[in-house]
Enzyme design. Structure first.
Site, short mmCIF file in Angstrom:
data_model
loop_
_atom_site.label_atom_id
_atom_site.label_comp_id
_atom_site.label_asym_id
_atom_site.label_seq_id
_atom_site.Cartn_x
_atom_site.Cartn_y
_atom_site.Cartn_z
CB VAL A 166 -0.96 -0.01 1.21
CG1 VAL A 166 -1.65 1.34 1.36
CG2 VAL A 166 -1.99 -1.12 1.06
CE LYS A 167 5.32 5.87 2.23
NZ LYS A 167 6.49 5.73 3.10
CG LEU A 168 6.30 -0.07 -2.02
CD1 LEU A 168 6.74 -1.46 -2.46
CD2 LEU A 168 7.49 0.88 -2.02
#
Length: 263
Positions: A166-168
């Site tokens: 999700v962060k990427l």
């Protein structure tokens, strides 16, 4: 909770301070006298070696800069092997989901929570940095008092590795939005519109976004990119490597991402 901490730097120091303020017993790794003194000033205990961080900890937080540093500490080093059965390892470094999953597979006695951050030191200090977390429901419940000392919201994205994914994606979209604004500024320049006036005007129109407001506050697209380029460029490189491992690419986002990380 007794919390071991590795990486009390730009992002980690305000975490340590918030953890101590919330009543946790924090033990910080300090390789030099200066770093150990800084940890003590934050109210933490300071130790010289990894064994002291892991010993008796309910959770160990890792907040180093790169994924390779996480691998060196957790896969090649003695940190996780020295942790107590049932303890939790919290990885705040933005990196490859494969690294978090490899640690979880190799060290079954520890619950691994990948928890990359969205925000900066000022958000941590204020207690409202965003965390995208991957881990089991049980592990998330146990680390909630720790993360809650400095994070809000804490978004449980799924199993170990999901937080990194999700962060990427988040950072890819962020970089693309920066690139989109930068291209808009170039269009404005070709049309003879002064950049500062253009940015301020756009914040009042349908083009408004959080990224546009940040760039406008910085005064120019180049100034903003110069400020975030090092960190964002690192994360985008991880995105590209991760997507390539899966046999894909960034598609239509690719050119905008390049514009967004170019200083």
């Amino acid at each position: 909770m007794r919390v071991g901490f590795v990486g009390a730097g730009r992002m980690g120091s305000p975490m340590v301070e918030r953890l101590v303020g919330a009543g946790h017993d924090v033990v910080v790794l300090g390789r030099t006298d200066e770093k150990r003194s800084a940890a003590v000033r934050l109210g933490a205990h300071a130790v010289r070696d990894i064994a002291g961080v892991a010993d008796g900890a309910d959770a160990v937080v890792v907040c180093v800069f790169t994924d390779s540093q996480v691998a060196e500490l957790c896969l090649d080093g003695e940190l996780v092997a020295g942790m107590s059965p049932g303890a939790a390892l919290v990885l705040h470094t933005t990196g490859s989901p494969a690294t978090a999953r490899s640690i979880a597979t190799r060290f079954a006695h520890v619950d691994v929570v990948d928890a990359p951050l969205s925000g900066g030191p000022h958000d941590i200090a204020a207690g409202h940095v965003t965390v995208f977390a991957g881990g089991s429901d049980d592990a998330m419940t146990r680390v909630a008092p720790l993360l809650g000392a400095y994070a809000d919201p804490i978004v449980h994205a799924g199993a170990t590795g999901a937080g990194q994914l999700v962060k990427l994606v988040n950072n890819t979209v962020f970089a693309a939005q920066i690139g989109l604004v930068a291209e808009g500024v170039r269009l404005g320049n070709r049309l003879g519109v002064e950049e500062g006036r253009l940015l301020q005007a756009l914040t009042h129109g349908s083009a408004q976004s959080r990224v546009l407001s940040l760039i406008a506050a910085a005064g120019s697209a180049d100034a903003f990119i110069a400020g975030v380029g090092e960190f964002l460029g690192k994360d985008v490189a991880v995105v590209r490597a991760t997507v390539a491992e899966l046999g894909g690419d960034l598609g239509g986002l690719d050119a905008l991402v390049d514009a967004g990380v170019r200083a």
